[in-house]
Design an enzyme around this catalytic site. Structure first.
Site, mmCIF file in Angstrom:
data_model
loop_
_atom_site.group_PDB
_atom_site.id
_atom_site.type_symbol
_atom_site.label_atom_id
_atom_site.label_comp_id
_atom_site.label_asym_id
_atom_site.label_seq_id
_atom_site.Cartn_x
_atom_site.Cartn_y
_atom_site.Cartn_z
ATOM 1 N N LYS A 42 6.952 183.092 32.997
ATOM 2 C CA LYS A 42 6.552 181.681 32.926
ATOM 3 C C LYS A 42 6.720 181.054 34.293
ATOM 4 O O LYS A 42 7.792 181.133 34.879
ATOM 5 C CB LYS A 42 7.375 180.941 31.883
ATOM 6 C CG LYS A 42 6.999 179.479 31.740
ATOM 7 C CD LYS A 42 7.653 178.789 30.565
ATOM 8 C CE LYS A 42 9.126 178.814 30.596
ATOM 9 N NZ LYS A 42 9.771 178.021 29.539
ATOM 10 N N CYS A 62 4.159 168.160 32.369
ATOM 11 C CA CYS A 62 3.238 169.134 31.779
ATOM 12 C C CYS A 62 2.231 169.651 32.803
ATOM 13 O O CYS A 62 1.684 168.886 33.587
ATOM 14 C CB CYS A 62 2.484 168.471 30.622
ATOM 15 S SG CYS A 62 1.244 169.523 29.866
ATOM 16 N N CYS A 64 0.139 172.338 31.409
ATOM 17 C CA CYS A 64 -0.790 173.092 30.550
ATOM 18 C C CYS A 64 -1.850 172.174 29.930
ATOM 19 O O CYS A 64 -2.789 172.649 29.325
ATOM 20 C CB CYS A 64 -0.032 173.825 29.439
ATOM 21 S SG CYS A 64 0.624 172.771 28.116
ATOM 22 N N CYS A 73 6.280 166.993 29.657
ATOM 23 C CA CYS A 73 6.187 168.259 28.931
ATOM 24 C C CYS A 73 6.865 168.127 27.573
ATOM 25 O O CYS A 73 7.942 167.555 27.465
ATOM 26 C CB CYS A 73 6.854 169.362 29.748
ATOM 27 S SG CYS A 73 6.898 170.954 28.910
ATOM 28 N N HIS A 77 3.282 174.399 26.070
ATOM 29 C CA HIS A 77 2.870 175.567 26.839
ATOM 30 C C HIS A 77 3.305 176.866 26.166
ATOM 31 O O HIS A 77 2.676 177.902 26.368
ATOM 32 C CB HIS A 77 3.404 175.500 28.277
ATOM 33 C CG HIS A 77 4.891 175.417 28.352
ATOM 34 N ND1 HIS A 77 5.550 174.212 28.322
ATOM 35 C CD2 HIS A 77 5.837 176.384 28.427
ATOM 36 C CE1 HIS A 77 6.854 174.435 28.394
ATOM 37 N NE2 HIS A 77 7.058 175.749 28.453
#
Length: 96
Positions: A42, A62, A64, A73, A77
């Site tokens: 990741k 975030c 994604c 976030c 993800h």
């Protein structure tokens, strides 16, 4: 020669105008990270800033585009990475 008619306009409300709120949805299909740090599970990058983060030691942003709390976030993800084989993770912003 044609005569020009004058248009009449209704007076504007005296209430302050509010900007219209718009929501923009961005959905990419497949992997978001095609070639950066593909050798790690990741990708999570960190930056240190002198700004106050609301009393918190760090904030996760975030990357994604799937977070329900965007720009923060919310862990979306994880499902995205599982579904697509991607390895995108959040950007961590930390206090000095």
């Amino acid at each position: 020669m044609q005569s020009l008619a004058r248009a009449s306009f209704a007076p504007r409300s005296l209430a302050p105008a509010r900007a219209a709120r718009r929501t923009v949805s961005v959905r990419a299909s497949g992997a978001i990270n095609p070639d950066i740090k593909k050798d790690v599970e990741k990708v999570v990058d960190s930056v240190v800033v002198p700004a106050d983060l609301g009393g918190k030691p760090q904030a996760a942003y975030c990357r994604c585009w799937r977070s329900k709390k965007f720009p923060l976030c919310d862990g979306s993800h994880v499902a995205h990475n599982k579904d697509t084989g991607d390895n995108v993770g959040p950007l961590l912003v930390k206090n000095e």
